[in-house]
Design a protein around this motif. Sequence first.
Motif, PDB file in Angstrom:
ATOM      1  N   VAL A 200       0.827  -1.203   0.000  1.00 17.72           N
ATOM      2  CA  VAL A 200       0.000   0.000   0.000  1.00 17.72           C
ATOM      3  C   VAL A 200       0.865   1.259   0.000  1.00 17.72           C
ATOM      4  CG1 VAL A 200      -0.166   0.279   2.507  1.00 17.72           C
ATOM      5  CG2 VAL A 200      -2.051   1.026   1.055  1.00 17.72           C
ATOM      6  N   LYS A 201       0.395   2.289  -0.674  1.00 18.50           N
ATOM      7  CA  LYS A 201       1.063   3.590  -0.655  1.00 18.50           C
ATOM      8  C   LYS A 201       0.455   4.430   0.464  1.00 18.50           C
ATOM      9  CE  LYS A 201       2.325   3.808  -5.540  1.00 18.50           C
ATOM     10  NZ  LYS A 201       2.246   4.618  -6.802  1.00 18.50           N
ATOM     11  N   ILE A 202       1.305   5.141   1.212  1.00 13.02           N
ATOM     12  CA  ILE A 202       0.850   5.929   2.357  1.00 13.02           C
ATOM     13  C   ILE A 202       1.201   7.401   2.120  1.00 13.02           C
ATOM     14  CG2 ILE A 202       0.929   6.174   4.863  1.00 13.02           C
ATOM     15  CD1 ILE A 202       2.103   3.336   4.976  1.00 13.02           C
ATOM     16  N   TYR A 203       0.221   8.264   2.370  1.00 14.89           N
ATOM     17  CA  TYR A 203       0.420   9.697   2.161  1.00 14.89           C
ATOM     18  C   TYR A 203       0.020  10.471   3.419  1.00 14.89           C
ATOM     19  CZ  TYR A 203       0.474   8.415  -2.807  1.00 14.89           C
ATOM     20  OH  TYR A 203       0.756   7.838  -4.022  1.00 14.89           O
ATOM     21  N   GLU A 204       0.713  11.565   3.672  1.00 12.69           N
ATOM     22  CA  GLU A 204       0.285  12.501   4.704  1.00 12.69           C
ATOM     23  C   GLU A 204      -0.465  13.642   4.021  1.00 12.69           C
ATOM     24  OE1 GLU A 204       2.652  13.720   8.319  1.00 12.69           O
ATOM     25  OE2 GLU A 204       2.702  15.605   7.194  1.00 12.69           O
ATOM     26  N   VAL A 205      -1.582  14.030   4.603  1.00 18.35           N
ATOM     27  CA  VAL A 205      -2.438  15.083   4.033  1.00 18.35           C
ATOM     28  C   VAL A 205      -2.329  16.325   4.891  1.00 18.35           C
ATOM     29  CG1 VAL A 205      -4.773  15.686   3.333  1.00 18.35           C
ATOM     30  CG2 VAL A 205      -4.021  13.309   3.214  1.00 18.35           C
ATOM     31  N   ARG A 206      -2.020  17.452   4.245  1.00 17.15           N
ATOM     32  CA  ARG A 206      -1.901  18.704   4.996  1.00 17.15           C
ATOM     33  C   ARG A 206      -2.412  19.865   4.142  1.00 17.15           C
ATOM     34  NH1 ARG A 206       3.614  17.928   3.536  1.00 17.15           N
ATOM     35  NH2 ARG A 206       4.019  16.881   5.512  1.00 17.15           N
ATOM     36  N   PRO A 207      -2.835  20.966   4.764  1.00 17.03           N
ATOM     37  CA  PRO A 207      -3.277  22.128   3.990  1.00 17.03           C
ATOM     38  C   PRO A 207      -2.095  22.842   3.343  1.00 17.03           C
ATOM     39  CG  PRO A 207      -3.317  22.625   6.323  1.00 17.03           C
ATOM     40  CD  PRO A 207      -3.008  21.169   6.219  1.00 17.03           C
ATOM     41  N   HIS A 208      -2.304  23.303   2.140  1.00 19.87           N
ATOM     42  CA  HIS A 208      -1.296  24.105   1.456  1.00 19.87           C
ATOM     43  C   HIS A 208      -1.041  25.374   2.258  1.00 19.87           C
ATOM     44  CE1 HIS A 208       0.636  26.554  -1.690  1.00 19.87           C
ATOM     45  NE2 HIS A 208       0.862  25.415  -2.335  1.00 19.87           N
ATOM     46  N   HIS A 209       0.199  25.841   2.271  1.00 25.56           N
ATOM     47  CA  HIS A 209       0.544  26.980   3.132  1.00 25.56           C
ATOM     48  C   HIS A 209       0.122  28.328   2.558  1.00 25.56           C
ATOM     49  CE1 HIS A 209       3.895  26.660   0.303  1.00 25.56           C
ATOM     50  NE2 HIS A 209       4.189  27.925   0.565  1.00 25.56           N
ATOM     51  N   LEU A 210      -0.375  28.365   1.301  1.00 25.84           N
ATOM     52  CA  LEU A 210      -0.772  29.638   0.722  1.00 25.84           C
ATOM     53  C   LEU A 210      -2.222  29.657   0.226  1.00 25.84           C
ATOM     54  CD1 LEU A 210       2.380  30.644  -1.398  1.00 25.84           C
ATOM     55  CD2 LEU A 210       1.612  31.641   0.768  1.00 25.84           C
ATOM     56  N   ILE A 211      -2.669  28.588  -0.390  1.00 22.91           N
ATOM     57  CA  ILE A 211      -3.996  28.581  -0.996  1.00 22.91           C
ATOM     58  C   ILE A 211      -4.869  27.490  -0.374  1.00 22.91           C
ATOM     59  CG2 ILE A 211      -3.171  29.522  -3.181  1.00 22.91           C
ATOM     60  CD1 ILE A 211      -3.168  26.699  -4.313  1.00 22.91           C
ATOM     61  N   VAL A 212      -6.178  27.557  -0.663  1.00 22.86           N
ATOM     62  CA  VAL A 212      -7.112  26.564  -0.127  1.00 22.86           C
ATOM     63  C   VAL A 212      -7.024  25.309  -0.989  1.00 22.86           C
ATOM     64  CG1 VAL A 212      -9.491  26.063   0.500  1.00 22.86           C
ATOM     65  CG2 VAL A 212      -8.615  28.398   0.716  1.00 22.86           C
ATOM     66  N   LYS A 213      -6.125  24.434  -0.591  1.00 28.06           N
ATOM     67  CA  LYS A 213      -5.860  23.203  -1.324  1.00 28.06           C
ATOM     68  C   LYS A 213      -5.152  22.231  -0.390  1.00 28.06           C
ATOM     69  CE  LYS A 213      -3.187  21.454  -5.281  1.00 28.06           C
ATOM     70  NZ  LYS A 213      -2.254  21.828  -6.361  1.00 28.06           N
ATOM     71  N   LEU A 214      -5.434  20.952  -0.538  1.00 25.17           N
ATOM     72  CA  LEU A 214      -4.755  19.956   0.276  1.00 25.17           C
ATOM     73  C   LEU A 214      -3.572  19.372  -0.499  1.00 25.17           C
ATOM     74  CD1 LEU A 214      -7.741  17.991   1.883  1.00 25.17           C
ATOM     75  CD2 LEU A 214      -6.391  19.868   2.855  1.00 25.17           C
ATOM     76  N   GLU A 215      -2.497  19.143   0.264  1.00 31.54           N
ATOM     77  CA  GLU A 215      -1.298  18.550  -0.318  1.00 31.54           C
ATOM     78  C   GLU A 215      -1.148  17.117   0.166  1.00 31.54           C
ATOM     79  OE1 GLU A 215       1.899  22.052  -1.018  1.00 31.54           O
ATOM     80  OE2 GLU A 215       1.670  21.415   1.070  1.00 31.54           O
ATOM     81  N   PHE A 216      -0.600  16.263  -0.688  1.00 21.82           N
ATOM     82  CA  PHE A 216      -0.404  14.858  -0.362  1.00 21.82           C
ATOM     83  C   PHE A 216       1.081  14.526  -0.546  1.00 21.82           C
ATOM     84  CE2 PHE A 216      -4.677  15.497  -1.746  1.00 21.82           C
ATOM     85  CZ  PHE A 216      -5.449  14.670  -0.922  1.00 21.82           C
ATOM     86  N   GLU A 217       1.737  14.156   0.555  1.00 25.69           N
ATOM     87  CA  GLU A 217       3.145  13.798   0.512  1.00 25.69           C
ATOM     88  C   GLU A 217       3.304  12.328   0.870  1.00 25.69           C
ATOM     89  OE1 GLU A 217       7.424  14.824   2.665  1.00 25.69           O
ATOM     90  OE2 GLU A 217       5.701  16.153   2.966  1.00 25.69           O
ATOM     91  N   GLU A 218       3.914  11.550  -0.033  1.00 21.87           N
ATOM     92  CA  GLU A 218       4.081  10.120   0.207  1.00 21.87           C
ATOM     93  C   GLU A 218       5.066   9.892   1.355  1.00 21.87           C
ATOM     94  OE1 GLU A 218       4.715   5.895  -2.182  1.00 21.87           O
ATOM     95  OE2 GLU A 218       4.836   7.813  -3.249  1.00 21.87           O
ATOM     96  N   ILE A 219       4.687   8.987   2.255  1.00 26.28           N
ATOM     97  CA  ILE A 219       5.531   8.628   3.399  1.00 26.28           C
ATOM     98  C   ILE A 219       6.387   7.425   3.006  1.00 26.28           C
ATOM     99  CG2 ILE A 219       5.539   7.821   5.777  1.00 26.28           C
ATOM    100  CD1 ILE A 219       2.855   9.237   6.153  1.00 26.28           C
TER     101      ILE A 219
END
Length: 219
Positions: A200-219
């Motif tokens: 399985v691929k695992i991602y951390e979800v966090r709010p973008h630091h400038l705009i209303v958008k979620l970011e997904f970073e693979e762990i």
Amino acid sequence: MSINSLLENYLYFSNPRNFNDPFDCITNREKYILKGSPGIVKHREDIGVCCFSTINDNPLMWGHYANSYTGFCIKFDSKLLRNNHIQIKSHISYLKDYMPTNSDFDLAKEQIKQLEIEEDFKETTLVALGMLNAYCWKYYDWKYEKEFRAIAINTDEFERKLKFDKENLLEVYIGHRMKIVDPNYYNLLIYILKNEYPTVKIYEVRPHHLIVKLEFEEI
């Protein structure tokens, strides 16, 4: 979905009475429905619904259903729902106006009754249409959920816990606040995923630091 359901690889099919929407699956009318036949009463007791979303990047969903980014979200393969225990699989229709009876529904039933098909198949189609009309719509304000649901008529057959194949789990998205608010839970989740679902691929979800958008970073 919970840690326990990951460990035992099952989906939980809830009774609609436990939903946060009191109009979902016409539970607001249940006191009248339960005055019907024993078969109708048993149906309302045994029915189970498992809810999904077709999106993973709506901030409202992460706020409401992932406990303000301290929870997690799972992406499944569509093969997950190829199961004989599931009678209905459908996207949700979001309606501004709903009436218990309507002319379009009545017309559709009459057209089916006029078809030259086997009676058993005709009856099955009518039952399925009735279930879609009762169980696969929500009020328009819930449209942000983009929900897809699976419905089981007799959850007694699997005690509301329907097993799935582990290879059907493709990706897991973890809210960025989980490892801060509850590091033990976070570490347990990562451990289970790495050991029970190694592909399985695992991602951390966090709010973008400038705009209303979620970011997904693979762990």
